[in-house]
Scaffold this motif. Structure first.
Motif, PDB file in Angstrom:
ATOM      1  N   ARG A  77     125.697  48.624  98.374  1.00  0.00           N
ATOM      2  CA  ARG A  77     126.051  49.818  97.011  1.00  0.00           C
ATOM      3  C   ARG A  77     124.744  50.594  97.865  1.00  0.00           C
ATOM      4  NH1 ARG A  77     125.599  49.715  91.660  1.00  0.00           N
ATOM      5  NH2 ARG A  77     123.191  49.195  91.799  1.00  0.00           N
ATOM      6  N   GLU A  78     123.542  49.804  97.799  1.00  0.00           N
ATOM      7  CA  GLU A  78     122.213  49.949  98.140  1.00  0.00           C
ATOM      8  C   GLU A  78     122.087  50.916 100.157  1.00  0.00           C
ATOM      9  OE1 GLU A  78     119.014  51.417  95.876  1.00  0.00           O
ATOM     10  OE2 GLU A  78     120.912  50.192  94.516  1.00  0.00           O
ATOM     11  N   ASP A  79     122.355  50.271 100.659  1.00  0.00           N
ATOM     12  CA  ASP A  79     123.030  50.658 101.860  1.00  0.00           C
ATOM     13  C   ASP A  79     123.638  51.478 101.271  1.00  0.00           C
ATOM     14  OD1 ASP A  79     120.802  48.270 102.522  1.00  0.00           O
ATOM     15  OD2 ASP A  79     122.841  47.176 103.523  1.00  0.00           O
ATOM     16  N   GLN A  80     124.720  51.384 101.309  1.00  0.00           N
ATOM     17  CA  GLN A  80     125.266  52.923 101.107  1.00  0.00           C
ATOM     18  C   GLN A  80     124.181  54.401 100.423  1.00  0.00           C
ATOM     19  OE1 GLN A  80     129.244  51.515  99.453  1.00  0.00           O
ATOM     20  NE2 GLN A  80     130.573  51.660 101.106  1.00  0.00           N
ATOM     21  N   ARG A  81     124.145  54.006  99.035  1.00  0.00           N
ATOM     22  CA  ARG A  81     123.257  55.317  99.180  1.00  0.00           C
ATOM     23  C   ARG A  81     122.248  56.029  99.121  1.00  0.00           C
ATOM     24  NH1 ARG A  81     121.310  52.818  92.961  1.00  0.00           N
ATOM     25  NH2 ARG A  81     123.713  53.561  92.016  1.00  0.00           N
ATOM     26  N   LEU A  82     121.778  55.117 100.775  1.00  0.00           N
ATOM     27  CA  LEU A  82     120.062  55.876 101.618  1.00  0.00           C
ATOM     28  C   LEU A  82     121.429  56.051 102.463  1.00  0.00           C
ATOM     29  CD1 LEU A  82     117.419  55.765 102.892  1.00  0.00           C
ATOM     30  CD2 LEU A  82     118.092  53.261 104.229  1.00  0.00           C
ATOM     31  N   VAL A  83     122.305  55.966 102.969  1.00  0.00           N
ATOM     32  CA  VAL A  83     123.446  56.634 104.335  1.00  0.00           C
ATOM     33  C   VAL A  83     123.663  57.916 103.664  1.00  0.00           C
ATOM     34  CG1 VAL A  83     125.530  56.624 105.866  1.00  0.00           C
ATOM     35  CG2 VAL A  83     124.032  54.868 105.397  1.00  0.00           C
ATOM     36  N   HIS A  84     124.159  57.747 102.451  1.00  0.00           N
ATOM     37  CA  HIS A  84     124.576  59.348 102.041  1.00  0.00           C
ATOM     38  C   HIS A  84     123.386  60.499 101.766  1.00  0.00           C
ATOM     39  CE1 HIS A  84     128.105  57.218  99.222  1.00  0.00           C
ATOM     40  NE2 HIS A  84     128.417  58.093 101.368  1.00  0.00           N
ATOM     41  N   PHE A  85     122.319  59.362 100.545  1.00  0.00           N
ATOM     42  CA  PHE A  85     120.853  60.708 101.104  1.00  0.00           C
ATOM     43  C   PHE A  85     120.630  61.320 102.836  1.00  0.00           C
ATOM     44  CE2 PHE A  85     116.347  61.327 101.066  1.00  0.00           C
ATOM     45  CZ  PHE A  85     116.253  61.762  99.966  1.00  0.00           C
ATOM     46  N   LEU A  86     120.235  60.342 103.770  1.00  0.00           N
ATOM     47  CA  LEU A  86     120.328  60.495 104.401  1.00  0.00           C
ATOM     48  C   LEU A  86     121.465  61.903 105.497  1.00  0.00           C
ATOM     49  CD1 LEU A  86     118.832  57.231 106.493  1.00  0.00           C
ATOM     50  CD2 LEU A  86     117.320  59.212 105.510  1.00  0.00           C
ATOM     51  N   MET A  87     122.407  61.616 104.915  1.00  0.00           N
ATOM     52  CA  MET A  87     123.440  62.367 105.392  1.00  0.00           C
ATOM     53  C   MET A  87     122.935  63.511 104.756  1.00  0.00           C
ATOM     54  SD  MET A  87     126.698  60.199 106.163  1.00  0.00           S
ATOM     55  CE  MET A  87     127.835  61.572 105.533  1.00  0.00           C
ATOM     56  N   ALA A  88     122.529  63.681 103.735  1.00  0.00           N
ATOM     57  CA  ALA A  88     123.066  64.859 103.168  1.00  0.00           C
ATOM     58  C   ALA A  88     120.770  65.655 103.338  1.00  0.00           C
ATOM     59  CB  ALA A  88     122.695  65.737 101.641  1.00  0.00           C
ATOM     60  N   LEU A  89     120.089  65.144 103.599  1.00  0.00           N
ATOM     61  CA  LEU A  89     118.760  65.928 104.052  1.00  0.00           C
ATOM     62  C   LEU A  89     119.194  67.116 104.837  1.00  0.00           C
ATOM     63  CD1 LEU A  89     116.470  62.590 104.387  1.00  0.00           C
ATOM     64  CD2 LEU A  89     116.831  64.812 102.217  1.00  0.00           C
ATOM     65  N   LEU A  90     117.948  67.999 104.876  1.00  0.00           N
ATOM     66  CA  LEU A  90     118.274  69.256 106.252  1.00  0.00           C
ATOM     67  C   LEU A  90     118.204  68.533 107.792  1.00  0.00           C
ATOM     68  CD1 LEU A  90     115.551  71.781 103.984  1.00  0.00           C
ATOM     69  CD2 LEU A  90     118.182  72.011 104.501  1.00  0.00           C
ATOM     70  N   SER A  91     118.491  69.783 108.397  1.00  0.00           N
ATOM     71  CA  SER A  91     118.535  69.112 109.909  1.00  0.00           C
ATOM     72  C   SER A  91     117.003  68.469 109.679  1.00  0.00           C
ATOM     73  CB  SER A  91     119.399  70.025 110.759  1.00  0.00           C
ATOM     74  OG  SER A  91     118.522  71.360 110.437  1.00  0.00           O
ATOM     75  N   ASP A  92     115.916  69.064 109.099  1.00  0.00           N
ATOM     76  CA  ASP A  92     114.170  68.495 110.101  1.00  0.00           C
ATOM     77  C   ASP A  92     114.306  68.092 109.680  1.00  0.00           C
ATOM     78  OD1 ASP A  92     114.111  72.143 109.576  1.00  0.00           O
ATOM     79  OD2 ASP A  92     113.575  72.223 107.675  1.00  0.00           O
TER      80      ASP A  92
END
Length: 163
Positions: free
Chosen positions: A143-158
């Motif tokens: 679950r924590e790995d999935q959360r990290l992926v979701h978070f990174l995917m939603a960050l700005l392209s910067d």
């Protein structure tokens, strides 16, 4: 407050000697007999205790939930609303939370603000999980790995280099 795990608030209220007085459970009802000799004293005491607990509950929830609670006059109504809100583990609630998590984007939020918004949704979603999963380490790690992926995917392209 994590309303699904109401033991935190119960412990807080016990520490303030307010749990056992029956305001939350409605065992101590608002006085209604205006002809009773001590009616005013009893009403003032009940309203004081009720207001204290309502304020403590409101100060322990996020603003959007506090706004929902504003329509209630008693601690019992607040408590029951939170129980209905957070004990739902139905598919519709999970669907909406998952949808909100995937739809959330950083946009003009700072990284800290974005993480706080995402964390709030994650927390609400975790409240719908069965207790057996909450204690299962492989599940928690995944679950924590999935959360990290979701978070990174939603960050700005910067932040592409970070991804």
């Amino acid at each position: 407050m994590a309303p699904r795990d109401d033991s935190l608030m119960k412990n807080f209220l016990r520490g303030k000697t307010m749990w056992g007085i029956g305001i939350v459970t409605n065992d101590k009802k608002k006085p209604t007999d205006e002809k009773a000799a001590n009616y005013t004293t009893l009403l003032d005491s009940w309203e004081n205790d009720n207001s204290k607990i309502i304020n403590w509950i409101n100060n322990s929830v996020i603003q959007s939930i506090g706004t929902q609670l504003a329509k209630y006059d008693t601690t019992k109504e607040d408590w029951d609303h939170l129980a209905r809100l957070y004990t739902q583990s139905n598919f519709a609630k999970q669907y909406q939370l998952e949808f909100n998590i995937r739809a959330l984007q950083q946009n003009n939020l700072s990284v800290q603000e974005f993480y706080a918004a995402m964390s709030d949704l994650w927390h609400q979603l975790a409240l719908t999980e069965p207790d057996v999963l909450k204690a299962f380490k492989p599940y928690i790690d995944r679950r924590e790995d999935q959360r990290l992926v979701h978070f990174l995917m939603a960050l700005l392209s910067d932040f592409e280099g970070l991804r």
